[in-house]
Design a protein around this motif. Sequence first.
Motif, PDB file in Angstrom:
ATOM      1  N   PHE A  36       0.850  -0.933  -4.843  1.00  6.31           N
ATOM      2  CA  PHE A  36      -0.523  -1.323  -5.150  1.00  6.31           C
ATOM      3  C   PHE A  36      -1.158  -2.083  -3.990  1.00  6.31           C
ATOM      4  O   PHE A  36      -2.345  -1.915  -3.706  1.00  6.31           O
ATOM      5  CB  PHE A  36      -0.578  -2.153  -6.439  1.00  6.31           C
ATOM      6  CG  PHE A  36      -0.435  -1.311  -7.670  1.00  6.31           C
ATOM      7  CD1 PHE A  36      -1.508  -0.570  -8.151  1.00  6.31           C
ATOM      8  CD2 PHE A  36       0.772  -1.230  -8.335  1.00  6.31           C
ATOM      9  CE1 PHE A  36      -1.380   0.228  -9.279  1.00  6.31           C
ATOM     10  CE2 PHE A  36       0.916  -0.448  -9.461  1.00  6.31           C
ATOM     11  CZ  PHE A  36      -0.160   0.288  -9.937  1.00  6.31           C
ATOM     12  N   GLU A  39      -2.392   0.452  -1.612  1.00  2.00           N
ATOM     13  CA  GLU A  39      -3.621   1.078  -2.095  1.00  2.00           C
ATOM     14  C   GLU A  39      -4.821   0.152  -1.903  1.00  2.00           C
ATOM     15  O   GLU A  39      -5.903   0.599  -1.521  1.00  2.00           O
ATOM     16  CB  GLU A  39      -3.493   1.461  -3.573  1.00  2.00           C
ATOM     17  CG  GLU A  39      -2.490   2.550  -3.845  1.00  2.00           C
ATOM     18  CD  GLU A  39      -2.823   3.865  -3.165  1.00  2.00           C
ATOM     19  OE1 GLU A  39      -3.862   4.460  -3.485  1.00  2.00           O
ATOM     20  OE2 GLU A  39      -2.034   4.289  -2.303  1.00  2.00           O
ATOM     21  N   LEU A  40      -4.632  -1.126  -2.168  1.00  3.59           N
ATOM     22  CA  LEU A  40      -5.728  -2.093  -2.053  1.00  3.59           C
ATOM     23  C   LEU A  40      -6.116  -2.394  -0.616  1.00  3.59           C
ATOM     24  O   LEU A  40      -7.301  -2.505  -0.295  1.00  3.59           O
ATOM     25  CB  LEU A  40      -5.334  -3.412  -2.727  1.00  3.59           C
ATOM     26  CG  LEU A  40      -5.431  -3.481  -4.225  1.00  3.59           C
ATOM     27  CD1 LEU A  40      -4.808  -4.777  -4.728  1.00  3.59           C
ATOM     28  CD2 LEU A  40      -6.868  -3.373  -4.685  1.00  3.59           C
ATOM     29  N   SER A  46      -8.565   5.172  -0.742  1.00  5.85           N
ATOM     30  CA  SER A  46      -8.263   4.740  -2.104  1.00  5.85           C
ATOM     31  C   SER A  46      -9.386   3.897  -2.704  1.00  5.85           C
ATOM     32  O   SER A  46      -9.951   3.028  -2.038  1.00  5.85           O
ATOM     33  CB  SER A  46      -6.967   3.927  -2.093  1.00  5.85           C
ATOM     34  OG  SER A  46      -6.663   3.466  -3.383  1.00  5.85           O
ATOM     35  N   GLU A  47      -9.673   4.170  -3.971  1.00  5.90           N
ATOM     36  CA  GLU A  47     -10.560   3.348  -4.792  1.00  5.90           C
ATOM     37  C   GLU A  47      -9.723   2.868  -5.968  1.00  5.90           C
ATOM     38  O   GLU A  47      -9.227   3.690  -6.747  1.00  5.90           O
ATOM     39  CB  GLU A  47     -11.749   4.152  -5.320  1.00  5.90           C
ATOM     40  CG  GLU A  47     -12.659   4.714  -4.266  1.00  5.90           C
ATOM     41  CD  GLU A  47     -13.574   3.674  -3.647  1.00  5.90           C
ATOM     42  OE1 GLU A  47     -13.723   2.574  -4.229  1.00  5.90           O
ATOM     43  OE2 GLU A  47     -14.132   3.965  -2.581  1.00  5.90           O
ATOM     44  N   VAL A  48      -9.518   1.572  -6.088  1.00  7.94           N
ATOM     45  CA  VAL A  48      -8.706   1.029  -7.182  1.00  7.94           C
ATOM     46  C   VAL A  48      -9.589   0.103  -7.997  1.00  7.94           C
ATOM     47  O   VAL A  48     -10.181  -0.835  -7.471  1.00  7.94           O
ATOM     48  CB  VAL A  48      -7.470   0.256  -6.661  1.00  7.94           C
ATOM     49  CG1 VAL A  48      -6.538  -0.088  -7.811  1.00  7.94           C
ATOM     50  CG2 VAL A  48      -6.723   1.041  -5.597  1.00  7.94           C
ATOM     51  N   TRP A  49      -9.675   0.394  -9.296  1.00  4.99           N
ATOM     52  CA  TRP A  49     -10.511  -0.393 -10.198  1.00  4.99           C
ATOM     53  C   TRP A  49      -9.693  -0.852 -11.397  1.00  4.99           C
ATOM     54  O   TRP A  49      -8.656  -0.277 -11.725  1.00  4.99           O
ATOM     55  CB  TRP A  49     -11.681   0.442 -10.706  1.00  4.99           C
ATOM     56  CG  TRP A  49     -12.624   0.885  -9.641  1.00  4.99           C
ATOM     57  CD1 TRP A  49     -13.119   0.150  -8.610  1.00  4.99           C
ATOM     58  CD2 TRP A  49     -13.193   2.181  -9.498  1.00  4.99           C
ATOM     59  NE1 TRP A  49     -13.978   0.900  -7.848  1.00  4.99           N
ATOM     60  CE2 TRP A  49     -14.030   2.159  -8.367  1.00  4.99           C
ATOM     61  CE3 TRP A  49     -13.088   3.366 -10.214  1.00  4.99           C
ATOM     62  CZ2 TRP A  49     -14.760   3.267  -7.942  1.00  4.99           C
ATOM     63  CZ3 TRP A  49     -13.820   4.472  -9.785  1.00  4.99           C
ATOM     64  CH2 TRP A  49     -14.635   4.408  -8.669  1.00  4.99           C
ATOM     65  N   CYS A  66      -7.324   2.116 -12.657  1.00  7.27           N
ATOM     66  CA  CYS A  66      -7.313   3.477 -12.134  1.00  7.27           C
ATOM     67  C   CYS A  66      -7.319   3.425 -10.614  1.00  7.27           C
ATOM     68  O   CYS A  66      -7.772   2.450 -10.010  1.00  7.27           O
ATOM     69  CB  CYS A  66      -8.501   4.284 -12.642  1.00  7.27           C
ATOM     70  SG  CYS A  66     -10.118   3.611 -12.246  1.00  7.27           S
ATOM     71  N   ASP A  67      -6.755   4.455 -10.028  1.00 12.04           N
ATOM     72  CA  ASP A  67      -6.694   4.596  -8.579  1.00 12.04           C
ATOM     73  C   ASP A  67      -6.997   6.051  -8.273  1.00 12.04           C
ATOM     74  O   ASP A  67      -6.350   6.941  -8.804  1.00 12.04           O
ATOM     75  CB  ASP A  67      -5.293   4.221  -8.085  1.00 12.04           C
ATOM     76  CG  ASP A  67      -5.129   4.311  -6.571  1.00 12.04           C
ATOM     77  OD1 ASP A  67      -6.129   4.498  -5.857  1.00 12.04           O
ATOM     78  OD2 ASP A  67      -3.982   4.194  -6.107  1.00 12.04           O
ATOM     79  N   TYR A  68      -8.023   6.272  -7.476  1.00 10.70           N
ATOM     80  CA  TYR A  68      -8.289   7.650  -7.058  1.00 10.70           C
ATOM     81  C   TYR A  68      -8.556   7.670  -5.567  1.00 10.70           C
ATOM     82  O   TYR A  68      -8.975   6.684  -4.974  1.00 10.70           O
ATOM     83  CB  TYR A  68      -9.407   8.283  -7.890  1.00 10.70           C
ATOM     84  CG  TYR A  68     -10.781   8.290  -7.287  1.00 10.70           C
ATOM     85  CD1 TYR A  68     -11.219   9.385  -6.534  1.00 10.70           C
ATOM     86  CD2 TYR A  68     -11.658   7.238  -7.471  1.00 10.70           C
ATOM     87  CE1 TYR A  68     -12.484   9.407  -5.984  1.00 10.70           C
ATOM     88  CE2 TYR A  68     -12.925   7.254  -6.932  1.00 10.70           C
ATOM     89  CZ  TYR A  68     -13.337   8.337  -6.183  1.00 10.70           C
ATOM     90  OH  TYR A  68     -14.586   8.354  -5.632  1.00 10.70           O
ATOM     91  N   TRP A  69      -8.235   8.815  -4.963  1.00 13.33           N
ATOM     92  CA  TRP A  69      -8.369   9.003  -3.521  1.00 13.33           C
ATOM     93  C   TRP A  69      -9.467  10.012  -3.252  1.00 13.33           C
ATOM     94  O   TRP A  69      -9.589  11.018  -3.949  1.00 13.33           O
ATOM     95  CB  TRP A  69      -7.064   9.520  -2.920  1.00 13.33           C
ATOM     96  CG  TRP A  69      -5.865   8.676  -3.239  1.00 13.33           C
ATOM     97  CD1 TRP A  69      -5.799   7.314  -3.344  1.00 13.33           C
ATOM     98  CD2 TRP A  69      -4.544   9.144  -3.521  1.00 13.33           C
ATOM     99  NE1 TRP A  69      -4.526   6.910  -3.658  1.00 13.33           N
ATOM    100  CE2 TRP A  69      -3.727   8.019  -3.775  1.00 13.33           C
ATOM    101  CE3 TRP A  69      -3.958  10.410  -3.587  1.00 13.33           C
ATOM    102  CZ2 TRP A  69      -2.378   8.110  -4.082  1.00 13.33           C
ATOM    103  CZ3 TRP A  69      -2.612  10.503  -3.878  1.00 13.33           C
ATOM    104  CH2 TRP A  69      -1.832   9.358  -4.114  1.00 13.33           C
TER     105      TRP A  69
END
Length: 158
Positions: A36, A39-40, A46-49, A66-69
Amino acid sequence: MEFLNVEVRPMTVKDLPSVLEIENLCFNSPWKEHDFLYELNDNPVSEVWVVELSAKNAQPAVVGFCDYWHTFNSGTIAKIAVHPSLQHRQLGTAMMDEIISDCMAKKIVTLTLEVRKSNGFAIKFYEKNGFKVSHIKPNYYSDGEDALYMILEVNNNV
C-alpha cells in the motif's frame, strides 16, 4: 437514527491501519503494508481512495478502499473492498462511481479487472456496474484458481 455521511476521498498514510484490517478480512492473499505504501507514494499511475462513514458526534471511520491504475486510455481496478460487516450497503457502489467518474474525466476508454471465478458476490457487483466477462485467465491466482477478466467500456466516443 443519527445522520450518516459517506465520503470517498484520497487515502493517506493515516488510513493504513484501517485499510490493512479490511484487506486482511477480505482477501485470500492480502497485500502487506509495503504494498500500500508503494501504491500511495511510488506508483505514478495509482489512485487509492477510501470510503469513510461519519455519524453525528462521532469520528469518521474508514470502512472500505479502492485502488485503480490508469495508463494512457485504459484503467485497471487492482483492489476494491468494504469491511465485511458493512457490505451490501452501497459503499462499494460509491467507490465504483468515483472510479468511473475519474476515468471519464481522464478520458479512459476501458476499465478492466480480474476476479476469482468462485466469487459470485463480486461478479454480480461488477455486472451490476456494467462490467462484462471478456475471457477466463486460467490458473491466475497463486492457489491455481481461474480469474474472470472483466471489461467496462467507459468512454466510447474518445
